[in-house]
Motif scaffolding. Structure first.
Motif, PDB file in Angstrom:
ATOM      1  N   LEU A 971       0.845  -1.193   0.000  1.00 15.44           N
ATOM      2  CA  LEU A 971       0.000   0.000   0.000  1.00 15.44           C
ATOM      3  C   LEU A 971       0.883   1.247   0.000  1.00 15.44           C
ATOM      4  O   LEU A 971       1.192   1.835   1.031  1.00 15.44           O
ATOM      5  N   GLY A 972       1.331   1.606  -1.183  1.00 16.25           N
ATOM      6  CA  GLY A 972       2.127   2.815  -1.368  1.00 16.25           C
ATOM      7  C   GLY A 972       3.614   2.580  -1.461  1.00 16.25           C
ATOM      8  O   GLY A 972       4.362   3.482  -1.834  1.00 16.25           O
ATOM      9  N   PHE A 973       4.081   1.406  -1.102  1.00 10.24           N
ATOM     10  CA  PHE A 973       5.510   1.095  -1.114  1.00 10.24           C
ATOM     11  C   PHE A 973       5.767  -0.167  -1.919  1.00 10.24           C
ATOM     12  O   PHE A 973       4.910  -1.032  -2.026  1.00 10.24           O
ATOM     13  N   ARG A 974       6.978  -0.237  -2.453  1.00 13.71           N
ATOM     14  CA  ARG A 974       7.399  -1.506  -3.043  1.00 13.71           C
ATOM     15  C   ARG A 974       7.789  -2.427  -1.893  1.00 13.71           C
ATOM     16  O   ARG A 974       8.567  -2.053  -1.010  1.00 13.71           O
ATOM     17  N   ARG A 975       7.209  -3.613  -1.874  1.00 21.78           N
ATOM     18  CA  ARG A 975       7.519  -4.542  -0.801  1.00 21.78           C
ATOM     19  C   ARG A 975       8.715  -5.396  -1.199  1.00 21.78           C
ATOM     20  O   ARG A 975       8.859  -5.794  -2.360  1.00 21.78           O
ATOM     21  N   LEU A 976       9.549  -5.680  -0.226  1.00 18.92           N
ATOM     22  CA  LEU A 976      10.824  -6.317  -0.490  1.00 18.92           C
ATOM     23  C   LEU A 976      10.903  -7.681   0.174  1.00 18.92           C
ATOM     24  O   LEU A 976      10.568  -7.828   1.357  1.00 18.92           O
ATOM     25  N   LYS A 977      11.339  -8.663  -0.599  1.00 19.80           N
ATOM     26  CA  LYS A 977      11.617 -10.007  -0.074  1.00 19.80           C
ATOM     27  C   LYS A 977      13.115 -10.172   0.076  1.00 19.80           C
ATOM     28  O   LYS A 977      13.899  -9.558  -0.639  1.00 19.80           O
ATOM     29  N   SER A 978      13.486 -11.019   1.011  1.00 21.16           N
ATOM     30  CA  SER A 978      14.902 -11.363   1.122  1.00 21.16           C
ATOM     31  C   SER A 978      15.298 -12.169  -0.098  1.00 21.16           C
ATOM     32  O   SER A 978      14.579 -13.106  -0.497  1.00 21.16           O
ATOM     33  N   LYS A 979      16.446 -11.846  -0.669  1.00 19.51           N
ATOM     34  CA  LYS A 979      16.848 -12.512  -1.907  1.00 19.51           C
ATOM     35  C   LYS A 979      17.014 -14.005  -1.723  1.00 19.51           C
ATOM     36  O   LYS A 979      16.691 -14.809  -2.597  1.00 19.51           O
ATOM     37  N   ASP A 980      17.514 -14.413  -0.555  1.00 19.99           N
ATOM     38  CA  ASP A 980      17.724 -15.847  -0.298  1.00 19.99           C
ATOM     39  C   ASP A 980      16.860 -16.325   0.865  1.00 19.99           C
ATOM     40  O   ASP A 980      17.194 -17.305   1.538  1.00 19.99           O
ATOM     41  N   GLY A 981      15.739 -15.656   1.100  1.00 17.48           N
ATOM     42  CA  GLY A 981      14.907 -15.987   2.249  1.00 17.48           C
ATOM     43  C   GLY A 981      13.809 -16.964   1.920  1.00 17.48           C
ATOM     44  O   GLY A 981      13.852 -17.691   0.911  1.00 17.48           O
ATOM     45  N   ASP A 982      12.775 -16.958   2.762  1.00 20.40           N
ATOM     46  CA  ASP A 982      11.679 -17.917   2.638  1.00 20.40           C
ATOM     47  C   ASP A 982      10.539 -17.408   1.764  1.00 20.40           C
ATOM     48  O   ASP A 982       9.475 -18.020   1.709  1.00 20.40           O
ATOM     49  N   GLY A 983      10.729 -16.277   1.112  1.00 24.51           N
ATOM     50  CA  GLY A 983       9.688 -15.733   0.230  1.00 24.51           C
ATOM     51  C   GLY A 983       8.762 -14.762   0.916  1.00 24.51           C
ATOM     52  O   GLY A 983       7.901 -14.168   0.265  1.00 24.51           O
ATOM     53  N   SER A 984       8.916 -14.579   2.220  1.00 22.62           N
ATOM     54  CA  SER A 984       8.069 -13.616   2.926  1.00 22.62           C
ATOM     55  C   SER A 984       8.635 -12.209   2.762  1.00 22.62           C
ATOM     56  O   SER A 984       9.815 -12.024   2.447  1.00 22.62           O
ATOM     57  N   GLY A 998      15.174   4.865  -0.868  1.00 18.81           N
ATOM     58  CA  GLY A 998      15.014   4.757   0.568  1.00 18.81           C
ATOM     59  C   GLY A 998      14.254   3.477   0.871  1.00 18.81           C
ATOM     60  O   GLY A 998      13.293   3.146   0.171  1.00 18.81           O
ATOM     61  N   PHE A 999      14.698   2.702   1.867  1.00 18.26           N
ATOM     62  CA  PHE A 999      13.977   1.477   2.216  1.00 18.26           C
ATOM     63  C   PHE A 999      14.335   1.074   3.642  1.00 18.26           C
ATOM     64  O   PHE A 999      15.276   1.607   4.256  1.00 18.26           O
ATOM     65  N   CYS A1000      13.580   0.119   4.172  1.00 17.88           N
ATOM     66  CA  CYS A1000      13.880  -0.415   5.499  1.00 17.88           C
ATOM     67  C   CYS A1000      13.617  -1.919   5.534  1.00 17.88           C
ATOM     68  O   CYS A1000      12.788  -2.447   4.788  1.00 17.88           O
ATOM     69  N   ASP A1001      14.350  -2.594   6.408  1.00 13.50           N
ATOM     70  CA  ASP A1001      14.165  -4.015   6.704  1.00 13.50           C
ATOM     71  C   ASP A1001      13.576  -4.080   8.106  1.00 13.50           C
ATOM     72  O   ASP A1001      14.272  -3.848   9.104  1.00 13.50           O
ATOM     73  N   VAL A1002      12.278  -4.406   8.183  1.00 17.08           N
ATOM     74  CA  VAL A1002      11.567  -4.353   9.457  1.00 17.08           C
ATOM     75  C   VAL A1002      12.096  -5.400  10.433  1.00 17.08           C
ATOM     76  O   VAL A1002      12.314  -5.123  11.623  1.00 17.08           O
ATOM     77  N   LYS A1003      12.317  -6.588   9.938  1.00 14.44           N
ATOM     78  CA  LYS A1003      12.740  -7.683  10.822  1.00 14.44           C
ATOM     79  C   LYS A1003      14.080  -7.388  11.492  1.00 14.44           C
ATOM     80  O   LYS A1003      14.323  -7.799  12.630  1.00 14.44           O
ATOM     81  N   ASN A1004      14.971  -6.685  10.804  1.00 22.25           N
ATOM     82  CA  ASN A1004      16.311  -6.426  11.320  1.00 22.25           C
ATOM     83  C   ASN A1004      16.501  -4.987  11.779  1.00 22.25           C
ATOM     84  O   ASN A1004      17.629  -4.586  12.066  1.00 22.25           O
ATOM     85  N   GLU A1031      28.160  -6.716   4.833  1.00 21.50           N
ATOM     86  CA  GLU A1031      28.979  -6.422   6.005  1.00 21.50           C
ATOM     87  C   GLU A1031      28.181  -6.538   7.298  1.00 21.50           C
ATOM     88  O   GLU A1031      28.732  -6.860   8.353  1.00 21.50           O
ATOM     89  N   LEU A1032      26.870  -6.296   7.242  1.00 20.82           N
ATOM     90  CA  LEU A1032      26.030  -6.365   8.439  1.00 20.82           C
ATOM     91  C   LEU A1032      25.331  -7.719   8.584  1.00 20.82           C
ATOM     92  O   LEU A1032      24.517  -7.895   9.500  1.00 20.82           O
ATOM     93  N   ASN A1033      25.638  -8.633   7.666  1.00 24.17           N
ATOM     94  CA  ASN A1033      25.002  -9.956   7.673  1.00 24.17           C
ATOM     95  C   ASN A1033      23.479  -9.845   7.580  1.00 24.17           C
ATOM     96  O   ASN A1033      22.746 -10.571   8.260  1.00 24.17           O
ATOM     97  N   LEU A1034      23.016  -8.937   6.736  1.00 26.95           N
ATOM     98  CA  LEU A1034      21.591  -8.764   6.511  1.00 26.95           C
ATOM     99  C   LEU A1034      21.217  -9.398   5.179  1.00 26.95           C
ATOM    100  O   LEU A1034      22.015  -9.409   4.232  1.00 26.95           O
ATOM    101  N   PRO A1035      19.995  -9.928   5.060  1.00 30.84           N
ATOM    102  CA  PRO A1035      19.565 -10.487   3.768  1.00 30.84           C
ATOM    103  C   PRO A1035      19.451  -9.390   2.713  1.00 30.84           C
ATOM    104  O   PRO A1035      19.028  -8.265   3.004  1.00 30.84           O
ATOM    105  N   LEU A1036      19.846  -9.732   1.504  1.00 33.89           N
ATOM    106  CA  LEU A1036      19.757  -8.769   0.406  1.00 33.89           C
ATOM    107  C   LEU A1036      18.315  -8.647  -0.064  1.00 33.89           C
ATOM    108  O   LEU A1036      17.677  -9.653  -0.375  1.00 33.89           O
TER     109      LEU A1036
END
Length: 1052
Positions: A971-984, A998-1004, A1031-1036
């Motif tokens: 709803l107004g934003f492009r939603r982002l999946k982890s490149k190597d994640g579970d598809g959520s 500009g973007f954010c990773d909510v889980k991290n 470098e931060l060990n975050l999913p792409l």
């Protein structure tokens, strides 16, 4: 004084009568004359202190000076000189008045002949008077003789004698001066000396001679007593200028006459032409005493025990005119000749003899088959080189100072370097920037250039400023088009004055007395003089010169060589502390990309767990702007703006002003109709309303309609959906903004930017660093856009994308990208509220916004204190920098500076009414007041009270039914999946054309933003995201990484 003013008025009246224009246009030409007369060269900026003293003592005239002039000229000569002026002025004035009256009773067929005879009659009177008076009058006559684009032919044909054909001084006087200066007899100096001069002009005359060694030379000898005459004329000119400034404040030529006063001694000193420029503190102290006594004619050459530079030799070397055997030529060499200086004193100059043809000798030019167009173009190139490349140029390019070589290839010969100008490096850059900004219609760069050169204005009218600047560089017109040219310029001036009158709400008397210039640098005076004289030269030669084409390569050369890359600029990374190890590694990556020419200017900011871990700025503000990118620089972020606009709608929902499942037509009655009755708010946010092409026509000729808020809303209201709401997700690349903007204003009852400030700016404490449409006063912090042409070429290899509308496929984007930088660099576009594409922000402001969204709207702690200037320290709506005005205008100018939109017709940033606190108090107050109209939760440091607002942004959980399944948008934003994640979905954000993101990773609890001004298709941004996440060990996040995927450029 009266006599001088009357005579200048007569010159102006000639123009007025000749072209039959209104008297109000008279000062258009008077301004041009003043630029010519009252301008000259000045020394380097390090001598500015001396010149303040020089103006005071040279122009205001101390008793010592008056006594000196009296001793040389005598009071009787002074008053006889003034009586000649008065008598001639009166006769000419009465003659023209009589012709004017006779013209009323004369048939049209005979009226032209009547005026032509009057012009011829009075031109002879003017020429006779100038020859008798000499001095500054000859300078005036020389200038007038070049303005074939303005004056009647009778004046041009007679006054051109003043360029080099004045009556010669007696040979006895000439020989006496030579022998006195060199201390030798004529026989000891010359094997032969030709009695008849080659030319006689205002200050000196030139004889041909042969030295004892057999070398042929020319000898330039200064007229005896000319110095005292020039000083007396300057005194009278200063009085006239003061009178004009008092009577007509908008025509204050004091900076011009002051510039002339301090430089007149240099043209009278042939050592300077050869030429002298003192350097060092001892020289400055000496010159202060020298000017204070105004006895410069008593100085001796040996008194200057300093280092000197030779003007003539310097210009010749810069232009590549003379080279030693085996020495290579400069790549910027122009094809001109300059005589070599053999010897000089203060009153005599001996130069190499060059056989040439005068520019006014049309018959000889034709006989030798000389291409006049080519000659004038080459002269223009030579001056462009001197101004922009060398920063050292001759300030007196009238036809008498040029010859054309008789030997093929026929080349211009440049003469007389008595008036030269030395520009500082910063002024040279500013003049080049002003020229290129005018050529490209870049209002932001133009105002930035004005600021850099010290030109300050009292009002905010960028369109008029651009028009006036363009007049400086307009193409020249042949003499045959002079009348039409003058008429069009006068009409343009009247149009600009009317615009000022309307903006400031002044009456006729007040607008006449209003001077829009607050501070005027003297360096512009000589620049304008040179352009006017070159334009007059081309008209005299009856050729057309396109200055934009000829001068542009030279202006680009000076700014094209600025230190853009890290390898050439040790301060390419702006000096701010490193917050983390990952930031240190990021800076190394940026340096690598910068050296590969992939970055021009960039900012990167990132938050982890609510704390700043990266805040880096690097590069320069623009292709022609060498100033460094700083943390508070404002970048155009294009469609990253959509994420901000969407946040405003969610804020209204959070505060009970709006519902996501509400029909838009219920909120916005005019929206109803044409099949739009069932479109809901969540359809707009999810890009499934079917209105993806609603504003597709806002391109090409209709592009500027984008800047009209109400017009765009009406187009939305009249649009018809192409697909059923909620059935197909197609990117609303333009319509999204006005759809959301219309909903924001109708649901809140407030203006768009009022909600922006209330919902986001003040709570997040990011005043002055996030706008949708910029206000006046922030132009100096704007980064200029340019295009990565290598990336543009790659578009031809890409496949079309199903989620993009038919009018926004890759072939359309390729065409769009080519004109985007020029279009969005225009100031009127930058100021427009385009809520889908015209956000201007710093990376640290955008990252702070997403850091708050990542934490369910909790405002992060204050931004890093290491950033300078601090985030939020700028007043959000700056006051215009200069409001100085006459007493009669007080109160009106201040009100006129507001960009009001009370009638809704102008799509510009409006000023929100506040109390009369000063800027610091307003900034402090806005930083404290984070809860205005935002409900109780805002007082606890949150911009959203809904704990599940993340799900709304991403369109998951209870909001899943409002979004198209598997669509790229929530709803107004492009939603982002982890490149190597579970598809959520792990986060959300929005990118813009060119790579700003500009973007954010909510889980991290991670948020970041990238802003840049070299538009690419995501490769740079993707590499930055990949490095930081690794470098931060975050999913792409998918879509923001993977720069090798050529088929998925970062567009939305």
């Amino acid at each position: 004084m009266l006599a001088w003013f009357l005579f200048l008025s007569i010159i102006v009246s000639v123009v007025v009568y000749a072209v039959r224009v209104s008297p109000s246009r008279t000062f258009l030409f008077l301004n041009s004359i003043s630029v010519s007369l009252f301008s000259s060269s000045s020394s380097s900026s390090s001598s500015s202190y001396i010149y303040k003293r020089a103006i005071t003592h040279t122009c205001m005239y101390s008793p010592v000076h008056i006594k000196s002039v009296k001793n040389i000229m005598g009071w009787g000569n002074i008053y006889r000189r003034r009586m000649k002026v008065f008598t001639a002025a009166l006769i000419i004035y009465l003659d023209y008045k009589a012709v004017q009256q006779r013209g009323k009773w004369t048939s049209k067929s005979k009226r032209t002949a009547l005026w032509e005879k009057a012009h011829e009659r009075n031109a002879k009177r003017v020429l006779s008077l100038i020859i008798k008076l000499e001095g500054l009058w000859v300078k005036l006559g020389q200038y007038l003789s070049t303005r074939a684009d303005v004056l009647p032919e009778a004046y041009i044909s007679l006054l051109k004698q003043l360029q080099d054909s004045l009556p010669p001084r007696p040979l006895k006087e000439v020989c006496r001066t030579i022998q006195k200066e060199f201390g030798k007899s004529m026989d000891d100096l010359f094997a032969e000396f030709v009695e008849n001069p080659l030319a006689t002009a205002s200050i000196a005359q030139v004889h041909r001679a042969t030295l004892l060694n057999g070398q042929e030379v020319v000898v330039k000898v200064q007229h005896d007593g000319i110095k005292a005459i020039i000083l007396e004329d300057l005194k009278n000119a200063k009085s006239i200028v003061n009178w004009i400034a008092w009577a007509e404040p908008q025509y204050d030529f004091n900076p011009m006459i002051d510039e002339w006063c301090k430089e007149a001694p240099k043209e009278l000193d042939f050592d300077h032409e050869a030429g002298i420029q003192p350097i060092g503190i001892m020289g400055m102290e000496y010159l202060i005493k020298f000017y204070a006594n105004t006895r410069f004619w008593a100085l001796k050459y040996q008194d200057f025990a300093f280092v000197f530079v030779e003007n003539t030799r310097t210009v010749a070397a810069n232009l590549g005119c003379k080279k030693s055997p085996g020495e290579s030529y400069s790549s910027n060499r122009v094809n001109v000749l300059i005589p070599e200086v053999i010897q000089s004193t203060k009153s005599v100059l001996i130069l190499e003899y060059m056989d040439g043809i005068r520019l006014n000798d049309t018959a000889s030019l034709d006989a030798f088959g000389i291409d006049k167009q080519n000659i004038v173009e080459e002269i223009t190139r030579a001056y462009a080189h001197q101004i922009y490349v060398d920063g050292f140029f001759n300030g007196d390019p009238h036809p008498g100072n040029f010859l054309v070589s008789k030997e093929a290839p026929h080349r211009p010969i440049l003469l007389d370097f008595g008036l030269t100008k030395k520009l500082s490096s910063s002024m040279k850059h500013a003049l080049a920037k002003m020229f290129l900004a005018s050529a490209e219609g870049d209002h932001v760069a133009l105002l930035s250039a004005f600021s850099e050169m010290g030109l300050r204005l009292r009002l905010d009218m960028p369109e008029q400023v651009m028009e006036i600047t363009s007049v400086f560089f307009r193409s020249s017109t042949p003499a045959t088009e002079a009348q039409q040219n003058l008429k069009s310029l006068a009409e343009q001036r009247e149009k600009n004055m009317k615009a000022i009158q309307e903006k400031l709400q002044l009456n006729q008397k007040e607008v006449k007395r209003f001077n829009p210039v607050d501070a005027f640098p003297g360096d512009i005076v000589i620049f304008g003089r040179v352009l006017n004289l070159l334009r007059g030269l081309s008209s005299t030669m009856n050729v057309r010169i396109v200055y934009m084409d000829i001068m542009k390569p030279f202006a680009e050369a000076v700014l094209g060589n600025i230190n853009k890359t890290p390898a050439a600029n040790a301060q390419w990374i702006y000096n701010t502390p490193v917050h983390s190890d990952v930031e240190a590694k990021l800076r190394r990556l940026l340096v690598e990309l910068g050296n590969n020419d992939k970055i021009l200017g960039i900012q990167v900011c990132a938050y982890k767990d609510g704390e700043v871990i990266i805040d880096t700025a690097a590069g320069v503000l623009g292709r022609y702007d060498p100033r460094p990118v700083q943390p508070d620089t404002l970048f155009s972020v294009f469609s990253a703006t959509k994420g901000i606009t969407a946040g405003m709608l969610h804020w209204l929902v959070d505060n009970g002003k709006l519902k996501l499942d509400e029909n838009v037509a219920n909120i916005w009655p005019e929206f109803r109709g044409n099949g739009k009755e069932h479109i809901k708010v969540h359809h707009i946010l999810n890009h499934t309303s079917g209105l993806h092409n609603a504003l597709a026509d806002l391109r090409g000729e209709n592009a500027f309609l984008m800047t009209e808020w109400d017009a765009c809303l009406k187009l939305i209201e009249a649009s018809q959906p192409e697909t059923e709401p909620g059935k197909q997700q197609l990117y609303h690349y333009l319509s999204f903004g006005w759809l959301c903007g219309g909903i924001v204003e109708h649901a809140s009852g407030k203006k768009f930017q009022e909600i922006l400030e209330e919902a986001l700016i003040r709570p997040l404490k990011i005043e002055g660093e996030l706008y949708v449409g910029i206000p006046p006063g922030v132009e100096a912090r704007l980064a200029n856009l340019t295009l990565d042409t290598d990336d543009l070429k790659k578009l031809s290899e890409m496949r079309n994308r199903a989620e993009m509308p038919s009018t926004f496929q890759l072939n359309n984007i390729s065409e769009l990208a080519e004109y985007l930088p020029a279009f969005f660099n225009m100031l009127n576009v930058r100021r427009a509220i385009v809520p889908a594409a015209n956000g201007h922000c710093s990376a640290r402001a955008l990252a702070r916004y997403y850091a708050a969204l990542a934490d369910c709207g909790v405002v992060p702690p204050p931004h890093s204190s290491a950033s300078n200037p601090p985030l939020g320290s700028h007043p959000h709506i700056p006051k215009f920098p200069s409001k100085k005005t006459d007493e009669k205008q007080k109160g009106k100018v201040d009100g006129g500076l507001k960009n009001e939109r009370s009638d809704g017709r102008q799509n510009v940033y409006i000023r929100i009414e506040e109390d009369d606190d000063n800027d610091e108090e307003k900034c402090s107050k806005s930083s404290r007041d984070t809860s205005k109209g935002a409900g109780p939760e805002n007082k606890k440091g949150k911009i959203f009270s809904n704990p599940r607002v993340h799900e709304a942004f991403m369109g998951v959980g209870e909001y899943e039914n409002m979004c198209l399944r598997d669509g790229v948008f929530g709803l107004g934003f492009r939603r982002l999946k982890s490149k190597d994640g579970d598809g959520s979905y792990s986060g959300f954000g929005h990118s813009g054309m060119g790579g700003s993101t500009g973007f954010c990773d909510v889980k991290n609890r991670f948020a970041m933003a990238v802003t840049l001004n070299k538009l690419s298709f995501g490769g740079v941004t993707a590499k930055i995201v990949e490095l930081i996440c690794s470098e931060l060990n975050l999913p792409l996040p998918e879509g923001l990484s993977g720069s090798g995927d050529i088929n998925r450029p970062l567009i939305n």
